[in-house]
Every structure is written in structure tokens, then in C-alpha cells.
Design a protein around this motif. Structure first.
Motif, PDB file in Angstrom:
ATOM      1  N   VAL A   1       0.840  -1.209   0.000  1.00  7.77           N
ATOM      2  CA  VAL A   1       0.000   0.000   0.000  1.00  7.77           C
ATOM      3  C   VAL A   1       0.870   1.252   0.000  1.00  7.77           C
ATOM      4  O   VAL A   1       0.553   2.254  -0.663  1.00  7.77           O
ATOM      5  N   LEU A   2       1.969   1.217   0.728  1.00  6.49           N
ATOM      6  CA  LEU A   2       2.844   2.386   0.831  1.00  6.49           C
ATOM      7  C   LEU A   2       3.505   2.723  -0.499  1.00  6.49           C
ATOM      8  O   LEU A   2       4.006   3.834  -0.691  1.00  6.49           O
ATOM      9  N   TRP A   3       3.522   1.768  -1.410  1.00  5.09           N
ATOM     10  CA  TRP A   3       4.133   1.970  -2.716  1.00  5.09           C
ATOM     11  C   TRP A   3       3.089   2.392  -3.752  1.00  5.09           C
ATOM     12  O   TRP A   3       3.313   3.294  -4.558  1.00  5.09           O
ATOM     13  N   TRP A   4       1.939   1.768  -3.720  1.00  2.06           N
ATOM     14  CA  TRP A   4       0.909   2.012  -4.714  1.00  2.06           C
ATOM     15  C   TRP A   4       0.030   3.220  -4.396  1.00  2.06           C
ATOM     16  O   TRP A   4      -0.393   3.951  -5.298  1.00  2.06           O
ATOM     17  N   LEU A   5      -0.286   3.432  -3.127  1.00  2.00           N
ATOM     18  CA  LEU A   5      -1.243   4.471  -2.737  1.00  2.00           C
ATOM     19  C   LEU A   5      -0.844   5.867  -3.196  1.00  2.00           C
ATOM     20  O   LEU A   5      -1.677   6.586  -3.769  1.00  2.00           O
ATOM     21  N   PRO A   6       0.394   6.329  -2.967  1.00 10.40           N
ATOM     22  CA  PRO A   6       0.739   7.692  -3.399  1.00 10.40           C
ATOM     23  C   PRO A   6       0.558   7.908  -4.899  1.00 10.40           C
ATOM     24  O   PRO A   6       0.083   8.962  -5.335  1.00 10.40           O
ATOM     25  N   ALA A   7       0.948   6.904  -5.698  1.00  9.29           N
ATOM     26  CA  ALA A   7       0.813   7.035  -7.156  1.00  9.29           C
ATOM     27  C   ALA A   7      -0.647   7.121  -7.565  1.00  9.29           C
ATOM     28  O   ALA A   7      -1.000   7.850  -8.499  1.00  9.29           O
ATOM     29  N   ALA A   8      -1.511   6.383  -6.862  1.00  8.28           N
ATOM     30  CA  ALA A   8      -2.944   6.434  -7.150  1.00  8.28           C
ATOM     31  C   ALA A   8      -3.510   7.814  -6.822  1.00  8.28           C
ATOM     32  O   ALA A   8      -4.330   8.359  -7.569  1.00  8.28           O
ATOM     33  N   LEU A   9      -3.078   8.392  -5.724  1.00  9.59           N
ATOM     34  CA  LEU A   9      -3.578   9.709  -5.319  1.00  9.59           C
ATOM     35  C   LEU A   9      -3.102  10.806  -6.267  1.00  9.59           C
ATOM     36  O   LEU A   9      -3.834  11.766  -6.535  1.00  9.59           O
ATOM     37  N   VAL A  10      -1.897  10.676  -6.790  1.00  7.60           N
ATOM     38  CA  VAL A  10      -1.402  11.658  -7.762  1.00  7.60           C
ATOM     39  C   VAL A  10      -2.182  11.539  -9.064  1.00  7.60           C
ATOM     40  O   VAL A  10      -2.547  12.539  -9.679  1.00  7.60           O
ATOM     41  N   GLY A  11      -2.437  10.298  -9.490  1.00  6.71           N
ATOM     42  CA  GLY A  11      -3.240  10.102 -10.691  1.00  6.71           C
ATOM     43  C   GLY A  11      -2.507   9.495 -11.857  1.00  6.71           C
ATOM     44  O   GLY A  11      -2.911   9.671 -13.018  1.00  6.71           O
ATOM     45  N   PHE A  12      -1.426   8.765 -11.601  1.00  7.35           N
ATOM     46  CA  PHE A  12      -0.749   8.043 -12.679  1.00  7.35           C
ATOM     47  C   PHE A  12      -1.597   6.843 -13.104  1.00  7.35           C
ATOM     48  O   PHE A  12      -2.270   6.213 -12.290  1.00  7.35           O
ATOM     49  N   ASP A  13      -1.543   6.522 -14.381  1.00  8.98           N
ATOM     50  CA  ASP A  13      -2.244   5.354 -14.895  1.00  8.98           C
ATOM     51  C   ASP A  13      -1.713   4.098 -14.213  1.00  8.98           C
ATOM     52  O   ASP A  13      -0.507   3.937 -14.035  1.00  8.98           O
ATOM     53  N   LYS A  14      -2.618   3.190 -13.827  1.00  6.68           N
ATOM     54  CA  LYS A  14      -2.204   1.997 -13.066  1.00  6.68           C
ATOM     55  C   LYS A  14      -1.251   1.110 -13.858  1.00  6.68           C
ATOM     56  O   LYS A  14      -0.372   0.467 -13.281  1.00  6.68           O
ATOM     57  N   ASP A  15      -1.419   1.052 -15.170  1.00  4.00           N
ATOM     58  CA  ASP A  15      -0.519   0.234 -15.978  1.00  4.00           C
ATOM     59  C   ASP A  15       0.885   0.833 -16.015  1.00  4.00           C
ATOM     60  O   ASP A  15       1.887   0.121 -16.010  1.00  4.00           O
ATOM     61  N   TRP A  16       0.941   2.164 -16.048  1.00  2.22           N
ATOM     62  CA  TRP A  16       2.237   2.836 -15.969  1.00  2.22           C
ATOM     63  C   TRP A  16       2.915   2.516 -14.636  1.00  2.22           C
ATOM     64  O   TRP A  16       4.100   2.235 -14.581  1.00  2.22           O
ATOM     65  N   VAL A  17       2.129   2.592 -13.581  1.00  2.00           N
ATOM     66  CA  VAL A  17       2.665   2.367 -12.240  1.00  2.00           C
ATOM     67  C   VAL A  17       3.182   0.939 -12.105  1.00  2.00           C
ATOM     68  O   VAL A  17       4.250   0.701 -11.544  1.00  2.00           O
ATOM     69  N   LEU A  18       2.425  -0.011 -12.624  1.00  2.00           N
ATOM     70  CA  LEU A  18       2.855  -1.407 -12.575  1.00  2.00           C
ATOM     71  C   LEU A  18       4.198  -1.582 -13.279  1.00  2.00           C
ATOM     72  O   LEU A  18       5.108  -2.234 -12.754  1.00  2.00           O
ATOM     73  N   LEU A  19       4.336  -0.985 -14.459  1.00  6.32           N
ATOM     74  CA  LEU A  19       5.595  -1.082 -15.197  1.00  6.32           C
ATOM     75  C   LEU A  19       6.732  -0.397 -14.442  1.00  6.32           C
ATOM     76  O   LEU A  19       7.867  -0.905 -14.415  1.00  6.32           O
ATOM     77  N   ALA A  20       6.438   0.743 -13.817  1.00  9.75           N
ATOM     78  CA  ALA A  20       7.464   1.473 -13.077  1.00  9.75           C
ATOM     79  C   ALA A  20       7.934   0.672 -11.867  1.00  9.75           C
ATOM     80  O   ALA A  20       9.136   0.622 -11.564  1.00  9.75           O
ATOM     81  N   ILE A  21       6.995   0.046 -11.157  1.00 10.63           N
ATOM     82  CA  ILE A  21       7.352  -0.757  -9.988  1.00 10.63           C
ATOM     83  C   ILE A  21       8.144  -1.987 -10.394  1.00 10.63           C
ATOM     84  O   ILE A  21       9.178  -2.319  -9.795  1.00 10.63           O
ATOM     85  N   GLU A  22       7.680  -2.684 -11.420  1.00  8.90           N
ATOM     86  CA  GLU A  22       8.394  -3.876 -11.872  1.00  8.90           C
ATOM     87  C   GLU A  22       9.773  -3.510 -12.419  1.00  8.90           C
ATOM     88  O   GLU A  22      10.744  -4.242 -12.223  1.00  8.90           O
ATOM     89  N   GLY A  23       9.852  -2.357 -13.104  1.00 12.86           N
ATOM     90  CA  GLY A  23      11.149  -1.898 -13.599  1.00 12.86           C
ATOM     91  C   GLY A  23      12.091  -1.555 -12.455  1.00 12.86           C
ATOM     92  O   GLY A  23      13.302  -1.828 -12.521  1.00 12.86           O
ATOM     93  N   ASN A  24      11.549  -0.966 -11.401  1.00 15.01           N
ATOM     94  CA  ASN A  24      12.338  -0.638 -10.219  1.00 15.01           C
ATOM     95  C   ASN A  24      12.913  -1.904  -9.591  1.00 15.01           C
ATOM     96  O   ASN A  24      14.096  -1.975  -9.247  1.00 15.01           O
ATOM     97  N   LEU A  25      12.069  -2.929  -9.463  1.00 16.61           N
ATOM     98  CA  LEU A  25      12.507  -4.198  -8.887  1.00 16.61           C
ATOM     99  C   LEU A  25      13.521  -4.899  -9.795  1.00 16.61           C
ATOM    100  O   LEU A  25      14.464  -5.529  -9.304  1.00 16.61           O
ATOM    101  N   LEU A  26      13.305  -4.794 -11.099  1.00 12.88           N
ATOM    102  CA  LEU A  26      14.247  -5.402 -12.045  1.00 12.88           C
ATOM    103  C   LEU A  26      15.625  -4.761 -11.903  1.00 12.88           C
ATOM    104  O   LEU A  26      16.646  -5.461 -11.881  1.00 12.88           O
TER     105      LEU A  26
END
Length: 296
Positions: free
Chosen positions: A144-169
Motif C-alpha cells: 500500500v505504501l508503494w501504490w497508494l501515493p501514485a494512485a492519489l497523484v493520478g498516474f495510470d495503473k498500468d504505468w505504475v505497474l511497469l514502473a514498480i516492476e522496472g524498479n525491482l528489475l
């Protein structure tokens, strides 16, 4: 169901990539005559833990994390930036800052540390260590601490998923001793050198270098420690798990010990205090539990 199948496909694809890189590192280590880099039983435990983590995480994203994201998105700024170099860069930096904050919470709050301790309990630093994760991550609410801020700002969820997975990669490639210092790059980017310090269990290495892709967060907020100033790095946690090669134990012992402490002392503050707090407060009332003092 389609989202779940997509998640499992990506788990399989990236799993194959990671195995290939781990295999290449192992062959390089053998060719150069290095010893003590890979431990067979530990490596197998790392791979098993990584598989269970990624399967559960992928299914969780497909089943409820994205639904949560969309529900929160409705209450946020709904920025909805169009794709551009600037907007993509902003998302990458924003997600990395969220990870930095999240990562600190995983070290400072007992509830979150109970799952994160798995990743830090390896005595070796190699690419398989990156996969030493915990399937309870998706079930504990840490995400939640990772996804919630991005949701409140308003980034597209698919973008966020790619950004998170890219970060982990990106972070996968930080777990190695085969890459030395990288000069000017280390002023901005997180590197294997910086991350080796993060995995150390000696006092000067504990709670340092929390960044994901970028290291400047640590420099700004004074959590940075250069490898040259960190002393001899001892990987692991202060008190190693009793069953270091049992993947189930590695992923659950932190939670079991947390429950035992709450039950023993009847004190719910243990859930949100830092991992050493219970020992500091109750040190004279009971024998120390296995995890006390662990933090990496």
C-alpha cells in the motif's frame, strides 16, 4: 482470470531471465576461482522463496491490488499525464521515492520487518540473493505504501505497474560482488557497491542506503554510507534464522516471532515499534527471542 494468466506468464518469463543471469554469474565465479560466493542449499532456498513470492505477488496484483488502485484513484488528483519523456521520468523518480520511504518503514516498523527480514537473512551476496523474498509481502499490506501515493497523484495503473516492476528489475542487478566501484555513476544511481552496505549486519552498515534506483535520497536524508567507510561487510542479520535453508521457515519465522512477542507481553505497540523495541522495554522480563536486534 486473464490478468492472473498474464501475471503467471511474466513470472515465468522473468524467472527464466533471472535463472540465466544467476547461472552466468555462477560460471564466472567458478572460472575465476572464487570461493564462498554461492552456497548450494542457500541458493536453492533463495530460488524457492523467490518463486513463491512472485507467484503470490502477481496473483495479488491481478486480483485485488489493481482494484484497490482504481478505487483510490477516484479520490485523487487524477493527473493523467500523457506519455512523454518528462512524465515517464517523473513517474520513475516518484516511484523510487515511494520505494525509499517504504523501504525505511520495512526496517523501522516491526510488522513490516517481519516479512522483510527474509531478504536480509542471506550470508552471501550474489544474484540469487535478490530473489530471497517473502510471499507475505502481498498479504501484509506493505505494498500500500508503494501504490497508494501514485494512485492519489493520478498516474495510470498500468504505468505504475511497469514502473514498480522496472524498479525491482533494476534492484536485481544490485545483488552481486562481481561489480566494483562505478565512479561518477555512484553519485546519482544505486549501485552494487552501495547495496552491499545495505545488506551488512555490522553497526556501521545497518539502516543505510535504502534507495532503489537512485542513491540521492539517502544522501538528502542522511542515510547514506559509502562502502569505503562501512568497514568489513558481514552479510545477514544480527541473529541468523534457525533454519537458514528452509524456504517456508525463512518466510514465516518473523511473523511467528512477532505473534509470540505480542502474546507474551500483551502489548500491541510491538506491532508498530522498531524491531529492537521489545527487547529494550522488556529485556529484564524474558529471554531474548531469536530476532531481537536484527536489522539490516
Amino acid at each position: 482470470m486473464q490478468d492472473v494468466l498474464h501475471a503467471l506468464f511474466f513470472v515465468t518469463a522473468f524467472g527464466a531471465l533471472f535463472l540465466a543471469i544467476i547461472g552466468a554469474e555462477y560460471l564466472y565465479v567458478r572460472k575465476t576461482g572464487q570461493t564462498g560466493v554461492y552456497h548450494p542449499r542457500e541458493t536453492l532456498a533463495n530460488l524457492t522463496a523467490g518463486l513463491s513470492y512472485k507467484v503470490v505477488d502477481g496473483i495479488a496484483i491481478a486480483l485485488f491490488i489493481q482494484a484497490f488502485y482504481l478505487s483510490v484513484y477516484e479520490w485523487g488528483l487524477q493527473w493523467q499525464p500523457e506519455a512523454s519523456v518528462l512524465s515517464i521520468a517523473a513517474l520513475i523518480v516518484f516511484i523510487d521515492f515511494c520505494f525509499y520511504v517504504n523501504h525505511i518503514m520495512m526496517h523501522k516498523v516491526r510488522w513490516f520487518w517481519s516479512g522483510h527480514i527474509t531478504h536480509h537473512s542471506s550470508e552471501h551476496m550474489n544474484f540469487s540473493t535478490a530473489l530471497r523474498q517473502n510471499f507475505t509481502f502481498a498479504l501484509s499490506g506493505t505494498w500500500v505504501l508503494w501504490w497508494l501515493p501514485a494512485a492519489l497523484v493520478g498516474f495510470d495503473k498500468d504505468w505504475v505497474l511497469l514502473a514498480i516492476e522496472g524498479n525491482l528489475l533494476y534492484q536485481f542487478f544490485l545483488h552481486t560482488e562481481q561489480v566494483g566501484r562505478l565512479g561518477f555513476v555512484e553519485k546519482i544511481m544505486n549501485t552494487p557497491s552501495h547495496h552491499r552496505v545495505h545488506h551488512g549486519s555490522n553497526p556501521q552498515q545497518i539502516d543505510r542506503n535504502f534507495g532503489g534506483i537512485f542513491i540521492f535520497w539517502d544522501k538528502i536524508f542522511k542515510t547514506f554510507r559509502d562502502e569505503a567507510d562501512a568497514g568489513v561487510i558481514k552479510y545477514g542479520v544480527t541473529h541468523m534464522p534457525a533454519k537458514p535453508y528452509n524456504p517456508w521457515y525463512l518466510q514465516t519465522h518473523g511473523w511467528v516471532e512477532l505473534a509470540q512477542d505480542v502474546w507474551r507481553y500483551k502489548d500491541l505497540r510491538i506491532l508498530y515499534k522498531h524491531p529492537e523495541w521489545v527487547d529494550e522495554v522488556y529485556a529484564n522480563k524474558a529471554v531474548k527471542t531469536e530476532w531481537v536486534g536484527e536489522k539490516a
